[in-house]
Design a protein around this motif. Structure first.
Motif, PDB file in Angstrom:
ATOM      1  N   ARG A   7       0.872  -1.173   0.000  1.00 40.05           N
ATOM      2  CA  ARG A   7       0.000   0.000   0.000  1.00 40.05           C
ATOM      3  C   ARG A   7       0.912   1.226   0.000  1.00 40.05           C
ATOM      4  NH1 ARG A   7      -4.095  -3.045   2.529  1.00 40.05           N
ATOM      5  NH2 ARG A   7      -5.237  -3.963   0.806  1.00 40.05           N
ATOM      6  N   GLY A   8       0.598   2.221  -0.793  1.00 38.40           N
ATOM      7  CA  GLY A   8       1.510   3.341  -1.001  1.00 38.40           C
ATOM      8  C   GLY A   8       1.599   4.289   0.178  1.00 38.40           C
ATOM      9  N   LYS A   9       1.864   3.762   1.377  1.00 36.43           N
ATOM     10  CA  LYS A   9       2.059   4.603   2.547  1.00 36.43           C
ATOM     11  C   LYS A   9       3.539   4.955   2.673  1.00 36.43           C
ATOM     12  CE  LYS A   9      -0.513   3.633   6.163  1.00 36.43           C
ATOM     13  NZ  LYS A   9      -1.126   2.897   7.298  1.00 36.43           N
ATOM     14  N   GLN A  10       3.826   5.934   3.491  1.00 36.25           N
ATOM     15  CA  GLN A  10       5.157   6.529   3.511  1.00 36.25           C
ATOM     16  C   GLN A  10       6.277   5.514   3.716  1.00 36.25           C
ATOM     17  OE1 GLN A  10       5.769  10.188   5.749  1.00 36.25           O
ATOM     18  NE2 GLN A  10       7.714   9.440   6.495  1.00 36.25           N
ATOM     19  N   ASN A  11       6.189   4.701   4.756  1.00 30.89           N
ATOM     20  CA  ASN A  11       7.308   3.812   5.056  1.00 30.89           C
ATOM     21  C   ASN A  11       7.415   2.646   4.089  1.00 30.89           C
ATOM     22  OD1 ASN A  11       8.921   4.681   7.513  1.00 30.89           O
ATOM     23  ND2 ASN A  11       6.826   4.989   8.229  1.00 30.89           N
ATOM     24  N   GLU A  12       6.330   2.266   3.449  1.00 26.22           N
ATOM     25  CA  GLU A  12       6.416   1.257   2.406  1.00 26.22           C
ATOM     26  C   GLU A  12       7.112   1.827   1.169  1.00 26.22           C
ATOM     27  OE1 GLU A  12       2.629  -0.615   1.776  1.00 26.22           O
ATOM     28  OE2 GLU A  12       2.212  -0.699   3.917  1.00 26.22           O
ATOM     29  N   LEU A  13       6.767   3.064   0.827  1.00 25.09           N
ATOM     30  CA  LEU A  13       7.432   3.725  -0.298  1.00 25.09           C
ATOM     31  C   LEU A  13       8.913   3.950  -0.013  1.00 25.09           C
ATOM     32  CD1 LEU A  13       4.683   6.370  -1.150  1.00 25.09           C
ATOM     33  CD2 LEU A  13       5.247   4.333  -2.487  1.00 25.09           C
ATOM     34  N   LEU A  14       9.214   4.378   1.212  1.00 25.34           N
ATOM     35  CA  LEU A  14      10.608   4.644   1.567  1.00 25.34           C
ATOM     36  C   LEU A  14      11.432   3.367   1.646  1.00 25.34           C
ATOM     37  CD1 LEU A  14      10.167   7.529   4.165  1.00 25.34           C
ATOM     38  CD2 LEU A  14      11.117   7.682   1.853  1.00 25.34           C
ATOM     39  N   ALA A  15      10.794   2.239   1.980  1.00 25.86           N
ATOM     40  CA  ALA A  15      11.511   0.967   1.952  1.00 25.86           C
ATOM     41  C   ALA A  15      12.003   0.684   0.532  1.00 25.86           C
ATOM     42  CB  ALA A  15      10.602  -0.162   2.440  1.00 25.86           C
ATOM     43  N   LEU A  16      11.136   0.893  -0.462  1.00 32.89           N
ATOM     44  CA  LEU A  16      11.540   0.716  -1.855  1.00 32.89           C
ATOM     45  C   LEU A  16      12.633   1.708  -2.243  1.00 32.89           C
ATOM     46  CD1 LEU A  16       8.101   0.204  -3.652  1.00 32.89           C
ATOM     47  CD2 LEU A  16       9.904  -1.503  -3.378  1.00 32.89           C
ATOM     48  N   LYS A  17      12.449   2.968  -1.858  1.00 35.39           N
ATOM     49  CA  LYS A  17      13.421   3.998  -2.210  1.00 35.39           C
ATOM     50  C   LYS A  17      14.792   3.693  -1.606  1.00 35.39           C
ATOM     51  CE  LYS A  17      14.240   8.997  -2.025  1.00 35.39           C
ATOM     52  NZ  LYS A  17      15.641   8.861  -1.556  1.00 35.39           N
ATOM     53  N   ASN A  18      14.818   3.290  -0.337  1.00 38.41           N
ATOM     54  CA  ASN A  18      16.096   2.985   0.316  1.00 38.41           C
ATOM     55  C   ASN A  18      16.824   1.846  -0.385  1.00 38.41           C
ATOM     56  OD1 ASN A  18      14.968   3.535   3.771  1.00 38.41           O
ATOM     57  ND2 ASN A  18      15.494   4.997   2.160  1.00 38.41           N
ATOM     58  N   LEU A  19      16.094   0.794  -0.735  1.00 36.29           N
ATOM     59  CA  LEU A  19      16.720  -0.335  -1.426  1.00 36.29           C
ATOM     60  C   LEU A  19      17.205   0.073  -2.814  1.00 36.29           C
ATOM     61  CD1 LEU A  19      14.252  -3.220  -0.489  1.00 36.29           C
ATOM     62  CD2 LEU A  19      16.534  -2.823   0.444  1.00 36.29           C
ATOM     63  N   LYS A  20      16.408   0.896  -3.482  1.00 31.65           N
ATOM     64  CA  LYS A  20      16.818   1.378  -4.808  1.00 31.65           C
ATOM     65  C   LYS A  20      18.069   2.226  -4.711  1.00 31.65           C
ATOM     66  CE  LYS A  20      15.512   5.064  -6.427  1.00 31.65           C
ATOM     67  NZ  LYS A  20      16.061   6.446  -6.582  1.00 31.65           N
ATOM     68  N   SER A  39       0.548  11.789  -2.900  1.00 30.80           N
ATOM     69  CA  SER A  39       1.576  12.496  -2.142  1.00 30.80           C
ATOM     70  C   SER A  39       2.788  12.710  -3.042  1.00 30.80           C
ATOM     71  CB  SER A  39       1.988  11.707  -0.896  1.00 30.80           C
ATOM     72  OG  SER A  39       2.702  10.539  -1.248  1.00 30.80           O
ATOM     73  N   LYS A  40       3.577  13.708  -2.706  1.00 33.61           N
ATOM     74  CA  LYS A  40       4.824  13.935  -3.434  1.00 33.61           C
ATOM     75  C   LYS A  40       5.778  12.761  -3.237  1.00 33.61           C
ATOM     76  CE  LYS A  40       4.374  17.707  -5.756  1.00 33.61           C
ATOM     77  NZ  LYS A  40       4.485  17.647  -7.253  1.00 33.61           N
ATOM     78  N   GLN A  41       5.726  12.150  -2.042  1.00 32.19           N
ATOM     79  CA  GLN A  41       6.559  10.975  -1.787  1.00 32.19           C
ATOM     80  C   GLN A  41       6.222   9.851  -2.759  1.00 32.19           C
ATOM     81  OE1 GLN A  41       9.158  10.508   0.836  1.00 32.19           O
ATOM     82  NE2 GLN A  41       9.498   9.074  -0.833  1.00 32.19           N
ATOM     83  N   LEU A  42       4.918   9.661  -3.017  1.00 35.12           N
ATOM     84  CA  LEU A  42       4.495   8.648  -3.981  1.00 35.12           C
ATOM     85  C   LEU A  42       5.060   8.959  -5.362  1.00 35.12           C
ATOM     86  CD1 LEU A  42       2.659   6.262  -4.931  1.00 35.12           C
ATOM     87  CD2 LEU A  42       0.859   7.977  -5.284  1.00 35.12           C
ATOM     88  N   VAL A  43       4.866  10.185  -5.819  1.00 32.56           N
ATOM     89  CA  VAL A  43       5.322  10.567  -7.160  1.00 32.56           C
ATOM     90  C   VAL A  43       6.837  10.451  -7.274  1.00 32.56           C
ATOM     91  CG1 VAL A  43       5.499  12.487  -8.790  1.00 32.56           C
ATOM     92  CG2 VAL A  43       3.338  12.052  -7.607  1.00 32.56           C
ATOM     93  N   ASN A  44       7.567  10.947  -6.274  1.00 32.67           N
ATOM     94  CA  ASN A  44       9.033  10.907  -6.326  1.00 32.67           C
ATOM     95  C   ASN A  44       9.564   9.476  -6.295  1.00 32.67           C
ATOM     96  OD1 ASN A  44       9.149  13.692  -6.428  1.00 32.67           O
ATOM     97  ND2 ASN A  44       9.397  13.935  -4.218  1.00 32.67           N
ATOM     98  N   THR A  45       8.918   8.616  -5.496  1.00 33.02           N
ATOM     99  CA  THR A  45       9.349   7.220  -5.441  1.00 33.02           C
ATOM    100  C   THR A  45       9.130   6.533  -6.783  1.00 33.02           C
ATOM    101  OG1 THR A  45       8.883   7.058  -3.069  1.00 33.02           O
ATOM    102  CG2 THR A  45       9.018   4.994  -4.294  1.00 33.02           C
ATOM    103  N   LEU A  46       7.969   6.752  -7.374  1.00 29.70           N
ATOM    104  CA  LEU A  46       7.676   6.144  -8.678  1.00 29.70           C
ATOM    105  C   LEU A  46       8.669   6.623  -9.734  1.00 29.70           C
ATOM    106  CD1 LEU A  46       3.768   6.426  -8.753  1.00 29.70           C
ATOM    107  CD2 LEU A  46       5.157   4.461  -8.074  1.00 29.70           C
ATOM    108  N   LYS A  47       8.907   7.917  -9.773  1.00 30.49           N
ATOM    109  CA  LYS A  47       9.835   8.455 -10.769  1.00 30.49           C
ATOM    110  C   LYS A  47      11.256   7.949 -10.527  1.00 30.49           C
ATOM    111  CE  LYS A  47       7.340  12.724 -11.890  1.00 30.49           C
ATOM    112  NZ  LYS A  47       7.364  14.211 -11.835  1.00 30.49           N
ATOM    113  N   ASN A  55      10.762  -2.030 -13.080  1.00 34.49           N
ATOM    114  CA  ASN A  55       9.373  -2.193 -13.471  1.00 34.49           C
ATOM    115  C   ASN A  55       8.475  -2.114 -12.248  1.00 34.49           C
ATOM    116  OD1 ASN A  55       9.797  -2.780 -16.337  1.00 34.49           O
ATOM    117  ND2 ASN A  55      10.728  -4.678 -15.619  1.00 34.49           N
ATOM    118  N   MET A  56       7.206  -1.790 -12.455  1.00 33.81           N
ATOM    119  CA  MET A  56       6.260  -1.732 -11.346  1.00 33.81           C
ATOM    120  C   MET A  56       4.838  -1.859 -11.877  1.00 33.81           C
ATOM    121  SD  MET A  56       6.059   2.345 -10.471  1.00 33.81           S
ATOM    122  CE  MET A  56       7.834   2.586 -10.631  1.00 33.81           C
ATOM    123  N   ILE A  57       3.947  -2.176 -10.953  1.00 32.72           N
ATOM    124  CA  ILE A  57       2.510  -2.157 -11.227  1.00 32.72           C
ATOM    125  C   ILE A  57       1.899  -1.112 -10.312  1.00 32.72           C
ATOM    126  CG2 ILE A  57       0.353  -3.456 -11.088  1.00 32.72           C
ATOM    127  CD1 ILE A  57       2.025  -5.998 -11.589  1.00 32.72           C
TER     128      ILE A  57
END
Length: 314
Positions: A7-20, A39-47, A55-57
């Protein structure tokens, strides 16, 4: 291929970002993101993920949250998401749960400047299978996420099927995990190819249940996935002992953390030497309490890195 459902919540998104950012997000990890709000966090993580070739869904009709309402109320945000959805590394995720899909899905695909072949369909049960057949005819979606139900398994085996389970057993309150220190988690990473599926998916260590926000708990639990000698996955719960009230969250964390450190020191598997678990060990060394959100992030990071390592190993 592993498709973690986040779910695109902050710490789930940041987990992906940190690993990336650490360059340890395996190419075998294909994240599914169900945004619960814009959220901007969502957009920035996706970009950021797209800029690194991941790749992502992205699910465009989330089952929870306010994402769709926010986009419908803000044309600029809608345009921003639609631009992301037009990227060839993004697959359009869609929950197939009503006849509205007959009109809604083709319209959505057109707005994203894509085709039906660029979709990932999430099947809740076989009741709506006839709707899928009407939409796709002789063609198929790129991915079909299915529960463990025989009619769906027969239909999508060897046809881009992804087996989708909730492997995490949610127990309430957290103190209940004291009675279930070790539990079975999954062997899907070992079995999905033999069962003729393209990949497997789960809700990581979060579980399907959705909560808008967390709060101080009477008991703090640290959830860690680990492999046995046959590379089956188990989950171990490290739980605080002083669970009478919500006071002293840092102290509760310290109790759970000391149990984790004792277990970790006795466990020899190199596969658990992940960034997420090393961050937990740093908390023990430095004596700091990172907060429940960071704790969740550490556990998700560990799970994703572990699965990525194991898919290479097996």
């Amino acid at each position: 291929m592993y498709f973690p459902f986040l779910r695109g919540k902050q710490n789930e998104l940041l987990a992906l970002k940190n690993l990336k950012d650490a360059e340890i997000l395996s190419d075998s990890i294909f994240p599914v993101i169900e945004p619960v709000k814009y959220s901007k966090q969502l957009v920035n993580t996706l970009k950021g993920l797209l800029s690194e070739g991941h790749n992502m869904i992205l699910i465009m009709n989330p089952s929870v949250g306010t994402f769709i309402e926010e986009l419908n109320d803000n044309e600029q945000q809608m345009d921003e998401i639609l631009k992301i959805m037009s990227h060839p590394s993004v697959t359009i995720g869609y929950h197939l749960n009503s006849e509205a899909a007959l009109e809604e899905l083709p319209q959505l695909v057109e707005r994203c400047s894509r085709t039906l072949a660029d979709t990932a369909i999430f099947h809740n049960n076989q009741i709506n299978l006839d709707i899928y057949e009407k939409i796709f005819g002789e063609f198929e979606a790129r991915y079909n996420f299915i529960p463990d139900q025989k009619p769906l398994k027969r239909r999508f085996r060897n046809k881009n099927g992804v087996i989708f389970r909730d492997a995490f057993i949610k127990r309430t309150p957290n103190a209940e995990y004291l009675n279930y220190e070790v539990e079975w988690f999954s062997s899907d990473h070992l079995d999905f190819e033999d069962e003729e599926f393209l990949g497997f998916s789960d809700y990581s260590i979060v579980g399907k249940e959705y909560a808008e926000s967390g709060f101080g708990a009477k008991a703090i639990a640290i959830h860690v996935i680990y492999p046995d000698e046959s590379n089956n996955l188990w989950i171990r719960h490290f739980v605080s002992d002083s669970n009478e009230n919500r006071a002293d969250q840092a102290g509760k964390f310290g109790e759970a953390l000391s149990k984790f450190v004792e277990w970790y020191d006795k466990t020899e598997s190199v596969l658990i030497n992940t960034q997420g678990l090393n961050e937990l060990l740093d908390c023990a060394k430095n004596g700091n309490y990172p907060g429940l959100g960071m704790l969740k992030r550490y556990s998700i990071k560990h799970h994703l890195e572990l699965i990525g390592n194991m898919l290479v190993k097996v």
